[in-house]
Scaffold this motif. Structure first.
Motif, short mmCIF file in Angstrom:
data_model
loop_
_atom_site.label_atom_id
_atom_site.label_comp_id
_atom_site.label_asym_id
_atom_site.label_seq_id
_atom_site.Cartn_x
_atom_site.Cartn_y
_atom_site.Cartn_z
N LYS A 58 0.83 -1.21 0.00
CA LYS A 58 0.00 0.00 0.00
C LYS A 58 0.86 1.25 0.00
O LYS A 58 0.56 2.23 -0.70
N ALA A 59 1.93 1.25 0.76
CA ALA A 59 2.84 2.40 0.80
C ALA A 59 3.48 2.60 -0.57
O ALA A 59 3.65 3.75 -1.03
N ALA A 60 3.84 1.50 -1.24
CA ALA A 60 4.43 1.60 -2.58
C ALA A 60 3.44 2.20 -3.55
O ALA A 60 3.79 3.07 -4.37
N GLU A 61 2.19 1.77 -3.50
CA GLU A 61 1.15 2.34 -4.37
C GLU A 61 1.00 3.84 -4.12
O GLU A 61 0.79 4.61 -5.06
N ASN A 62 1.10 4.25 -2.86
CA ASN A 62 0.99 5.67 -2.52
C ASN A 62 2.08 6.51 -3.16
O ASN A 62 1.82 7.55 -3.76
N ILE A 63 3.34 6.07 -3.03
CA ILE A 63 4.45 6.86 -3.55
C ILE A 63 4.40 6.90 -5.08
O ILE A 63 4.66 7.94 -5.70
N LEU A 64 4.04 5.79 -5.71
CA LEU A 64 3.96 5.76 -7.17
C LEU A 64 2.84 6.66 -7.69
O LEU A 64 3.01 7.39 -8.67
N THR A 65 1.71 6.64 -7.02
CA THR A 65 0.60 7.52 -7.40
C THR A 65 0.99 8.98 -7.23
O THR A 65 0.72 9.82 -8.10
N ASP A 66 1.64 9.30 -6.13
CA ASP A 66 2.07 10.68 -5.89
C ASP A 66 3.04 11.16 -6.96
O ASP A 66 2.97 12.30 -7.42
N PHE A 67 3.97 10.28 -7.36
CA PHE A 67 4.91 10.66 -8.41
C PHE A 67 4.19 10.89 -9.73
O PHE A 67 4.42 11.89 -10.42
N ARG A 68 3.32 9.97 -10.11
CA ARG A 68 2.64 10.05 -11.40
C ARG A 68 1.73 11.28 -11.49
O ARG A 68 1.57 11.85 -12.56
N GLU A 69 1.16 11.68 -10.37
CA GLU A 69 0.27 12.83 -10.37
C GLU A 69 0.99 14.15 -10.14
O GLU A 69 0.37 15.22 -10.17
N GLY A 70 2.30 14.09 -9.87
CA GLY A 70 3.07 15.30 -9.62
C GLY A 70 2.89 15.88 -8.23
O GLY A 70 3.23 17.04 -7.98
N SER A 71 2.37 15.07 -7.31
CA SER A 71 2.10 15.57 -5.96
C SER A 71 3.36 15.81 -5.14
O SER A 71 3.34 16.58 -4.17
N ILE A 72 4.45 15.16 -5.49
CA ILE A 72 5.71 15.37 -4.76
C ILE A 72 6.38 16.66 -5.22
O ILE A 72 7.04 17.35 -4.44
N GLY A 73 6.19 16.99 -6.49
CA GLY A 73 6.82 18.17 -7.07
C GLY A 73 7.23 17.87 -8.50
O GLY A 73 6.96 16.80 -9.03
N ARG A 74 7.87 18.83 -9.13
CA ARG A 74 8.30 18.67 -10.52
C ARG A 74 9.65 17.93 -10.54
O ARG A 74 10.66 18.46 -10.08
N ILE A 75 9.62 16.72 -11.07
CA ILE A 75 10.75 15.80 -10.96
C ILE A 75 11.09 15.21 -12.32
O ILE A 75 10.20 14.84 -13.09
N THR A 76 12.38 15.10 -12.61
CA THR A 76 12.87 14.39 -13.79
C THR A 76 13.89 13.36 -13.31
O THR A 76 14.81 13.69 -12.57
N LEU A 77 13.70 12.13 -13.74
CA LEU A 77 14.45 11.00 -13.18
C LEU A 77 15.77 10.71 -13.86
O LEU A 77 16.43 9.73 -13.51
N GLU A 78 16.18 11.56 -14.82
CA GLU A 78 17.45 11.32 -15.52
C GLU A 78 17.91 12.58 -16.23
O GLU A 78 17.10 13.45 -16.58
N THR A 79 19.20 12.68 -16.41
CA THR A 79 19.80 13.74 -17.20
C THR A 79 20.54 13.09 -18.37
O THR A 79 20.80 11.87 -18.33
N PRO A 80 20.90 13.83 -19.41
CA PRO A 80 21.66 13.21 -20.51
C PRO A 80 22.94 12.53 -20.03
O PRO A 80 23.28 11.43 -20.50
N LYS A 81 23.66 13.14 -19.10
CA LYS A 81 24.90 12.53 -18.60
C LYS A 81 24.62 11.24 -17.84
O LYS A 81 25.35 10.25 -18.00
N GLN A 82 23.60 11.25 -17.00
CA GLN A 82 23.24 10.03 -16.29
C GLN A 82 22.87 8.92 -17.26
O GLN A 82 23.30 7.78 -17.12
N TRP A 83 22.06 9.28 -18.26
CA TRP A 83 21.64 8.29 -19.24
C TRP A 83 22.83 7.70 -19.98
O TRP A 83 22.91 6.49 -20.19
N GLU A 84 23.76 8.53 -20.40
CA GLU A 84 24.93 8.03 -21.12
C GLU A 84 25.72 7.05 -20.26
O GLU A 84 26.22 6.03 -20.75
N SER A 85 25.83 7.36 -18.97
CA SER A 85 26.55 6.47 -18.05
C SER A 85 25.81 5.14 -17.89
O SER A 85 26.42 4.06 -17.94
N TRP A 86 24.48 5.21 -17.70
CA TRP A 86 23.69 3.98 -17.56
C TRP A 86 23.78 3.12 -18.82
O TRP A 86 23.94 1.90 -18.73
#
Length: 312
Positions: A255-283
């Motif tokens: 249930k806690a996992a569902e809460n955090i995922l819903t909050d992220f998808r709806e933007g309730s945590i804030g404006r977030i981007t999970l990667e940058t070009p440099k991070q992506w190139e490294s991954w």
């Protein structure tokens, strides 16, 4: 856990896109502004090689604006490519998109030479919502679950602007592990293909390292100087704050996992981007190393079974 999701209808979509791409002048690829590279389909890059491309970073209202600017600069520096950022519900989307497309293919205009454009994207990226806003009526089905659009549609934005809408499609093998988690966190992957608790923990690990103040504020931990916890401690904190508890005060991790995922998808945590070009190139670099090592290991085992010696 490696996240993979390529149901049967996506294989059909791949074949349909491969056929259609031969007849269009350019391609629009809708990306999720919160995970631009993770939402970029490598299959489409192969199929559309040589075609002009417009990258639309959708859901920009949910993404980190500083990182969105970095991604736009990254894509606009590529050959034969334009990039714009949009919120799929904004009313000015249609003229922005048509202008960007016509700039890429200026020789296609008029009734005798209509501009033929194919629009693609991963599941649940907001493509259908965008199209409905552009044409002013509800022609494309929408929903919060991935895989709503299952067949190609031809739409007319103008007499000389034909838009081919295609079903949302992932790709058969996601080699970048971080990409799989980001796609799952965004809602692009069907629920039966992921462990929501594991995805939530990966998301929390990234947020606590890159967006700690937003995390602290959203879950009322901003006044606690000790709230530099690991991902599991954060999930337990969120469970207690949201009442996601079982009998005896035990944590309901699902249930806690569902809460955090819903909050992220709806933007309730804030404006977030999970990667940058440099991070992506490294991954991507590390993922390719892992793939090469696995391939070498498989080949060595194959040779061993056949009794041959590996070449130096």
């Amino acid at each position: 856990m490696a996240i993979q999701w390529f149901p049967g209808h996506m294989n059909k979509a791949k074949k349909a896109i491969a056929d259609r791409i031969k007849t269009v002048d350019m391609v629009i690829e809708m990306l999720d502004a919160r995970l631009p590279a993770s939402s970029e389909n490598p299959l489409l890059a192969q199929l559309a090689k040589g075609k002009p491309k417009l990258k639309i970073l959708n859901k920009q209202d949910l993404a980190d604006p500083e990182r969105t600017a970095i991604w736009l600069a990254h894509y606009n520096a590529l050959d034969n490519t334009n990039a714009i950022a949009l919120d799929s519900s904004e009313k000015s989307a249609a003229p922005k998109i048509t202008a960007a497309c016509r700039a890429l293919v200026p020789n296609r205009k008029g009734l005798d030479k209509p501009l033929r454009v194919m629009i693609c994207g991963i599941p649940n990226v907001g493509k259908s919502t965008l199209i409905n806003g552009m044409i002013g009526k509800k022609s494309a089905k929408t929903g919060n679950e991935p895989g709503i659009t299952k067949a190609e549609q031809r739409l007319f934005l103008a007499d000389d602007f034909w838009l081919y809408d295609t079903p949302g499609m992932l790709w058969p093998k996601i080699i970048v592990e971080e990409s799989g988690y980001n796609l799952a966190a965004s809602g692009a992957v069907g629920r039966n293909a992921l462990d929501e608790e594991e995805v939530a923990l990966e998301l929390l690990d990234y947020l606590r390292r890159h967006y700690l103040p937003l995390l602290q504020m959203r879950y009322a931990a901003d006044k606690d100087p000790s709230s530099h916890w690991d991902d599991v401690a954060w999930l337990e904190w969120i469970a207690k704050k949201r009442g996601a508890l079982l009998g005896g005060g035990r944590v309901n991790y699902q249930k806690a996992a569902e809460n955090i995922l819903t909050d992220f998808r709806e933007g309730s945590i804030g404006r977030i981007t999970l990667e940058t070009p440099k991070q992506w190139e490294s991954w991507l670099r590390e993922a390719r190393k892992r793939e090469a090592a696995l391939k070498a290991e498989r080949e060595a085992k194959k040779l061993a079974r056949s009794g041959q010696q590996p070449q130096e």
